[in-house]
Design an enzyme around this catalytic site. Structure first.
Site, PDB file in Angstrom:
ATOM      1  N   PHE A 156      -0.277   4.059   0.195  1.00  0.00           N
ATOM      2  CA  PHE A 156      -0.952   2.921  -0.409  1.00  0.00           C
ATOM      3  C   PHE A 156      -2.458   3.005  -0.115  1.00  0.00           C
ATOM      4  O   PHE A 156      -2.875   3.452   0.941  1.00  0.00           O
ATOM      5  CB  PHE A 156      -0.375   1.600   0.106  1.00  0.00           C
ATOM      6  CG  PHE A 156      -0.627   1.319   1.566  1.00  0.00           C
ATOM      7  CD1 PHE A 156      -1.830   0.791   1.999  1.00  0.00           C
ATOM      8  CD2 PHE A 156       0.362   1.571   2.512  1.00  0.00           C
ATOM      9  CE1 PHE A 156      -2.060   0.518   3.339  1.00  0.00           C
ATOM     10  CE2 PHE A 156       0.143   1.303   3.855  1.00  0.00           C
ATOM     11  CZ  PHE A 156      -1.080   0.774   4.268  1.00  0.00           C
ATOM     12  N   CYS A 157      -3.271   2.599  -1.076  1.00  0.00           N
ATOM     13  CA  CYS A 157      -4.732   2.551  -0.925  1.00  0.00           C
ATOM     14  C   CYS A 157      -5.249   3.833  -0.282  1.00  0.00           C
ATOM     15  O   CYS A 157      -5.960   3.809   0.726  1.00  0.00           O
ATOM     16  CB  CYS A 157      -5.126   1.320  -0.091  1.00  0.00           C
ATOM     17  SG  CYS A 157      -6.845   0.811  -0.268  1.00  0.00           S
TER      18      CYS A 157
END
Length: 216
Positions: free
Chosen positions: A109-110
């Protein structure tokens, strides 16, 4: 964001009591993202926006956040801010005999170049926001650290938001991540980690501010 207005060095550790997903406000302009956000809210997982960029980040009791706010010394660059917060985290981890590196991790994620990785998997993500003032920029450097993994419902909604926000990109995979409770081992209690992290961050920030004072 409130601390950015104070223009003085601050170290803050915090966690959210409520499981949620946080994403850049710009992503909420997408109708597809809005639709998934409504589904997430119905599932009991609110979606919250932030002013900085990047991707979707899980928040809740299982995520420990470190924020460093400080006036940028002369010549201080974006990479210096990332080194400051990543090295603070790395120092705290070494006190528990955990070695870390920085770098991108596909399917996390991210994702970004300044992830903190343990065993080749993402333990923490980092970000920065700078505010200009008459006396110079104020820096907010932030790390979100997985103390425990998001539950299945949380993860499913994060994956759906990611696909809606970044169509055509590589999807998220739970196996790309690792939590602090997994790398500490059965004999080590993670409750001691926030204190070690706070001390490491305070020491490095104090050293940075001391060098600035000496240079002045």
């Amino acid at each position: 964001m409130a601390l950015l207005q104070q223009e003085r060095p601050v170290v803050l550790l915090w966690s959210s009591e409520t499981p949620s997903l946080v994403l850049p406000a710009t992503l909420m302009r997408s109708p597809q993202v809005q639709d998934v956000a409504v589904q997430a809210k119905r599932a009991g997982i609110p979606v919250v926006t932030r002013r900085s960029g990047g991707g979707i980040v899980p928040q809740g009791p299982g995520t420990l956040n470190l924020a460093l706010v400080f006036p940028a010394p002369p010549g201080f660059q974006l990479e210096d801010g990332y080194r400051l917060i990543c090295h603070s985290l790395a120092e705290a981890l070494t006190r528990f005999d955990i070695r870390s590196t920085t770098g991108a991790r596909e399917h996390s994620f991210c994702d970004g170049s300044w992830n903190v990785l343990v065993q080749g998997r993402k333990l923490a993500g980092t970000a920065q926001r700078w505010r200009s003032t008459g006396a110079g920029p104020i820096v907010l450097a932030h790390a979100a650290i997985l103390v425990s993994r998001p539950d299945a419902a949380h993860w499913t909604m994060m994956e759906q938001l990611h696909r809606a926000a970044f169509p055509g990109s590589a999807g998220l995979r739970a196996g790309a991540h690792v939590a602090l409770t997994e790398v500490m081992g059965a004999r080590t209690r993670p409750e001691g980690f926030p204190g070690a992290l706070a001390r490491a961050a305070e020491d490095r920030l104090s050293s940075l501010m001391s060098r600035e004072s000496m240079a002045a």
